[in-house]
Design a protein around this motif. Structure first.
Motif, PDB file in Angstrom:
ATOM      1  N   VAL A 242      -6.839  81.753  12.404  1.00 18.74           N
ATOM      2  CA  VAL A 242      -6.391  80.670  11.538  1.00 18.74           C
ATOM      3  C   VAL A 242      -7.609  79.804  11.251  1.00 18.74           C
ATOM      4  CG1 VAL A 242      -4.888  78.651  11.349  1.00 18.74           C
ATOM      5  CG2 VAL A 242      -4.076  80.703  12.530  1.00 18.74           C
ATOM      6  N   ASN A 243      -8.000  79.670   9.993  1.00 17.38           N
ATOM      7  CA  ASN A 243      -9.200  78.910   9.651  1.00 17.38           C
ATOM      8  C   ASN A 243      -8.993  77.409   9.687  1.00 17.38           C
ATOM      9  OD1 ASN A 243      -9.786  81.457   7.252  1.00 17.38           O
ATOM     10  ND2 ASN A 243     -10.948  81.203   9.134  1.00 17.38           N
ATOM     11  N   GLU A 244      -7.820  76.961   9.266  1.00 15.61           N
ATOM     12  CA  GLU A 244      -7.477  75.540   9.247  1.00 15.61           C
ATOM     13  C   GLU A 244      -6.075  75.375   9.821  1.00 15.61           C
ATOM     14  OE1 GLU A 244      -9.470  73.200   8.298  1.00 15.61           O
ATOM     15  OE2 GLU A 244     -11.034  74.303   7.211  1.00 15.61           O
ATOM     16  N   PRO A 245      -5.776  74.208  10.428  1.00 13.61           N
ATOM     17  CA  PRO A 245      -4.419  74.006  10.945  1.00 13.61           C
ATOM     18  C   PRO A 245      -3.327  74.263   9.913  1.00 13.61           C
ATOM     19  CG  PRO A 245      -5.864  72.304  11.796  1.00 13.61           C
ATOM     20  CD  PRO A 245      -6.678  73.087  10.796  1.00 13.61           C
ATOM     21  N   ALA A 246      -3.550  73.859   8.655  1.00 15.54           N
ATOM     22  CA  ALA A 246      -2.531  74.032   7.620  1.00 15.54           C
ATOM     23  C   ALA A 246      -2.235  75.496   7.327  1.00 15.54           C
ATOM     24  CB  ALA A 246      -2.959  73.326   6.335  1.00 15.54           C
ATOM     25  N   ASP A 247      -3.138  76.407   7.738  1.00 15.15           N
ATOM     26  CA  ASP A 247      -2.941  77.826   7.460  1.00 15.15           C
ATOM     27  C   ASP A 247      -1.779  78.425   8.247  1.00 15.15           C
ATOM     28  OD1 ASP A 247      -5.044  77.694   5.723  1.00 15.15           O
ATOM     29  OD2 ASP A 247      -6.492  78.649   7.071  1.00 15.15           O
ATOM     30  N   ILE A 248      -1.242  77.711   9.220  1.00 20.85           N
ATOM     31  CA  ILE A 248      -0.100  78.248   9.962  1.00 20.85           C
ATOM     32  C   ILE A 248       1.097  78.451   9.032  1.00 20.85           C
ATOM     33  CG2 ILE A 248      -0.802  77.264  12.179  1.00 20.85           C
ATOM     34  CD1 ILE A 248       1.337  75.076  11.720  1.00 20.85           C
ATOM     35  N   ALA A 249       1.110  77.768   7.885  1.00 19.72           N
ATOM     36  CA  ALA A 249       2.209  77.947   6.929  1.00 19.72           C
ATOM     37  C   ALA A 249       2.222  79.352   6.346  1.00 19.72           C
ATOM     38  CB  ALA A 249       2.097  76.920   5.804  1.00 19.72           C
ATOM     39  N   ASP A 250       1.122  80.081   6.457  1.00 16.23           N
ATOM     40  CA  ASP A 250       1.029  81.422   5.886  1.00 16.23           C
ATOM     41  C   ASP A 250       1.362  82.511   6.896  1.00 16.23           C
ATOM     42  OD1 ASP A 250       0.147  80.294   3.476  1.00 16.23           O
ATOM     43  OD2 ASP A 250      -1.940  80.305   4.159  1.00 16.23           O
ATOM     44  N   LEU A 251       1.678  82.144   8.134  1.00 17.83           N
ATOM     45  CA  LEU A 251       1.980  83.140   9.160  1.00 17.83           C
ATOM     46  C   LEU A 251       3.352  83.757   8.893  1.00 17.83           C
ATOM     47  CD1 LEU A 251       0.772  81.138  12.279  1.00 17.83           C
ATOM     48  CD2 LEU A 251      -0.397  83.077  11.207  1.00 17.83           C
ATOM     49  N   ASP A 252       3.413  85.060   8.818  1.00 19.05           N
ATOM     50  CA  ASP A 252       4.644  85.759   8.474  1.00 19.05           C
ATOM     51  C   ASP A 252       5.580  85.833   9.671  1.00 19.05           C
ATOM     52  OD1 ASP A 252       6.454  87.251   6.956  1.00 19.05           O
ATOM     53  OD2 ASP A 252       5.584  89.146   7.621  1.00 19.05           O
ATOM     54  N   GLY A 253       6.803  85.345   9.491  1.00 22.53           N
ATOM     55  CA  GLY A 253       7.826  85.460  10.516  1.00 22.53           C
ATOM     56  C   GLY A 253       7.644  84.568  11.718  1.00 22.53           C
ATOM     57  N   VAL A 254       6.747  83.591  11.667  1.00 20.09           N
ATOM     58  CA  VAL A 254       6.485  82.691  12.794  1.00 20.09           C
ATOM     59  C   VAL A 254       7.203  81.366  12.559  1.00 20.09           C
ATOM     60  CG1 VAL A 254       4.717  81.398  14.050  1.00 20.09           C
ATOM     61  CG2 VAL A 254       4.289  83.772  13.367  1.00 20.09           C
ATOM     62  N   LEU A 255       8.121  81.015  13.464  1.00 24.64           N
ATOM     63  CA  LEU A 255       8.856  79.761  13.360  1.00 24.64           C
ATOM     64  C   LEU A 255       8.276  78.672  14.245  1.00 24.64           C
ATOM     65  CD1 LEU A 255      10.945  81.961  12.329  1.00 24.64           C
ATOM     66  CD2 LEU A 255      12.736  80.394  13.094  1.00 24.64           C
ATOM     67  N   SER A 256       7.512  79.055  15.288  1.00 24.11           N
ATOM     68  CA  SER A 256       7.006  78.052  16.226  1.00 24.11           C
ATOM     69  C   SER A 256       5.628  78.444  16.730  1.00 24.11           C
ATOM     70  CB  SER A 256       7.966  77.891  17.410  1.00 24.11           C
ATOM     71  OG  SER A 256       8.114  79.117  18.111  1.00 24.11           O
ATOM     72  N   VAL A 257       4.762  77.443  16.882  1.00 27.93           N
ATOM     73  CA  VAL A 257       3.397  77.645  17.368  1.00 27.93           C
ATOM     74  C   VAL A 257       3.170  76.704  18.549  1.00 27.93           C
ATOM     75  CG1 VAL A 257       0.935  77.477  16.830  1.00 27.93           C
ATOM     76  CG2 VAL A 257       2.529  78.358  15.114  1.00 27.93           C
ATOM     77  N   TYR A 258       2.628  77.245  19.631  1.00 23.85           N
ATOM     78  CA  TYR A 258       2.319  76.499  20.848  1.00 23.85           C
ATOM     79  C   TYR A 258       0.799  76.368  20.931  1.00 23.85           C
ATOM     80  CZ  TYR A 258       3.011  75.256  25.839  1.00 23.85           C
ATOM     81  OH  TYR A 258       3.074  74.619  27.055  1.00 23.85           O
ATOM     82  N   VAL A 259       0.285  75.149  20.716  1.00 20.43           N
ATOM     83  CA  VAL A 259      -1.152  74.902  20.723  1.00 20.43           C
ATOM     84  C   VAL A 259      -1.564  74.491  22.129  1.00 20.43           C
ATOM     85  CG1 VAL A 259      -3.030  73.525  19.769  1.00 20.43           C
ATOM     86  CG2 VAL A 259      -1.123  74.225  18.296  1.00 20.43           C
ATOM     87  N   GLU A 260      -2.474  75.267  22.730  1.00 20.86           N
ATOM     88  CA  GLU A 260      -2.870  75.006  24.121  1.00 20.86           C
ATOM     89  C   GLU A 260      -4.269  74.423  24.262  1.00 20.86           C
ATOM     90  OE1 GLU A 260      -2.111  77.027  27.562  1.00 20.86           O
ATOM     91  OE2 GLU A 260      -0.352  78.115  26.880  1.00 20.86           O
ATOM     92  N   GLY A 261      -5.078  74.410  23.250  1.00 23.47           N
ATOM     93  CA  GLY A 261      -6.397  73.790  23.419  1.00 23.47           C
ATOM     94  C   GLY A 261      -7.470  74.596  22.719  1.00 23.47           C
ATOM     95  N   GLY A 262      -8.705  74.072  22.882  1.00 18.96           N
ATOM     96  CA  GLY A 262      -9.115  72.914  23.651  1.00 18.96           C
ATOM     97  C   GLY A 262      -9.043  71.631  22.853  1.00 18.96           C
ATOM     98  N   ALA A 263      -9.971  70.724  23.172  1.00 15.56           N
ATOM     99  CA  ALA A 263      -9.937  69.396  22.592  1.00 15.56           C
ATOM    100  C   ALA A 263     -10.092  69.434  21.077  1.00 15.56           C
ATOM    101  CB  ALA A 263     -11.029  68.535  23.216  1.00 15.56           C
ATOM    102  N   GLY A 264     -10.922  70.345  20.570  1.00 12.85           N
ATOM    103  CA  GLY A 264     -11.131  70.424  19.122  1.00 12.85           C
ATOM    104  C   GLY A 264      -9.889  70.850  18.389  1.00 12.85           C
ATOM    105  N   ALA A 265      -9.218  71.886  18.884  1.00  9.02           N
ATOM    106  CA  ALA A 265      -7.989  72.360  18.243  1.00  9.02           C
ATOM    107  C   ALA A 265      -6.893  71.309  18.338  1.00  9.02           C
ATOM    108  CB  ALA A 265      -7.531  73.671  18.887  1.00  9.02           C
ATOM    109  N   ALA A 266      -6.754  70.677  19.512  1.00 12.09           N
ATOM    110  CA  ALA A 266      -5.731  69.643  19.678  1.00 12.09           C
ATOM    111  C   ALA A 266      -5.967  68.494  18.706  1.00 12.09           C
ATOM    112  CB  ALA A 266      -5.743  69.139  21.122  1.00 12.09           C
TER     113      ALA A 266
END
Length: 332
Positions: A242-266
């Motif tokens: 995933v290049n940008e956080p907003a790109d999760i909207a393009d994930l096929d069939g994914v209803l939920s995402v669990y972000v675990e880290g690190g500090a930059g991603a959070a």
């Protein structure tokens, strides 16, 4: 449309708990729960159902089929989501299945925002002479939070997990982070992983730690989520980039995402205002000069602190061994 009766909310809460058995194996369909109740002042549960793996059969069909092959005259059906009004190659429209079973009442927890249903399921039931009550209750909404977020916001629901020391660090200054929390908290994290469709870490965390990002609880190993890495660098093997956080909207069939880290991603997901639920695991240790949990969130300036208030509401807390767990919901 009829009014809710005494006890409807309690039965719906039970159906919502039942619906949790469906997620995440039922994706891309929502996890729905259904209870079929007997007639009389003291109703009994005659049958129950929840959405099965890969989304079919639906909860209503399972509950109705379990009792007398689909007949339900005079009974009450509680279902957490409006029965679907569209047929597919995998099965008929649930509102037609329910109408054919002819229960006296259908109590619905949430209206379906899917434009193929969106009130049409209720309308068909009423045209069949069935009394319908729409509760719009909190228990159903919570059990359907992933699906409702996808339909209303056009993206998966995001949960951000942070494991912290008392002074807000996620690692020692040299990057050492195993283990901040104890066994109970780590087992709880694996249970949360098992409830999500995908798990995400930042590119730096992936390169430094090569985390397995799986579920290591006995009996739940097959529920390990899809692995995602937030990075603009070289695509790692075996994961989805995933290049940008907003790109999760393009994930096929994914209803939920669990972000675990690190500090930059959070920080990136928080700054983009894409976090719907925040999970904080706090260990009773003080690190001092360690790595902070978060970087800049774009709140600098004279009005920054004002914008930080009122965004989060505590929804749950508990003790996990010596560690504490608190969940917060984003107020939108």
């Amino acid at each position: 449309m009829g009014a809710p009766a005494t006890g409807d909310e309690a039965w719906m809460a039970a159906a919502a708990r039942l619906a949790l058995r469906a997620r995440p194996l039922c994706r891309p369909n929502p996890g729905v729960g259904a209870l079929l109740l007997s007639e009389g002042e003291r109703p009994r549960v005659m049958a129950r159902g929840w959405t099965r793996e890969s989304g079919r059969p639906h909860a209503e069909a399972i509950a109705l089929e379990a009792f007398a092959g689909g007949g339900a005259k005079g009974m009450t059906l509680h279902v957490t989501l409006e029965p679907c009004a569209h047929a597919s190659k995998r099965g008929p429209a649930c509102c037609d299945v329910v109408a054919d079973a002819a229960p006296a009442r259908v109590v619905i927890g949430q209206r379906d925002p899917d434009p193929r249903t969106a009130g049409e399921g209720i309308a068909r039931l009423e045209r069949a002479g069935i009394d319908v009550a729409l509760l719009d209750d909190a228990a159903s909404a919570a059990s359907l939070a992933d699906y409702l977020t996808l339909r209303r916001l056009g993206r998966p629901r995001v949960t951000l997990k942070l494991a912290l020391s008392l002074d807000g660090c996620i690692a020692l200054a040299d990057g050492t982070s195993q283990w901040i929390t104890g066994d109970e908290a780590r087992a709880h994290v694996h249970a949360m992983r098992a409830r999500h469709d995908a798990i995400l870490v930042g590119g730096g965390t992936w390169r430094a730690d090569r985390p397995r990002l799986d579920v290591r609880l006995r009996g739940l190993e097959e529920r390990s989520p899809q692995r995602l890495v937030l990075t603009r660098g070289v695509k790692p093997d075996g994961v989805t980039v995933v290049n940008e956080p907003a790109d999760i909207a393009d994930l096929d069939g994914v209803l939920s995402v669990y972000v675990e880290g690190g500090a930059g991603a959070a920080s990136a997901f928080l700054e983009a205002d894409l976090v719907d639920e925040l999970h904080l695991y706090r260990a009773p240790i003080v690190i001092g000069d360690g790595l902070r949990a978060l970087g800049s969130l774009g709140l600098d300036g004279p009005d920054g602190l004002e914008h930080a208030h009122g965004r989060w509401r505590r929804s749950y807390c508990c003790q996990l061994g010596s560690d504490s767990f608190t969940a917060y919901q984003r107020v939108r």
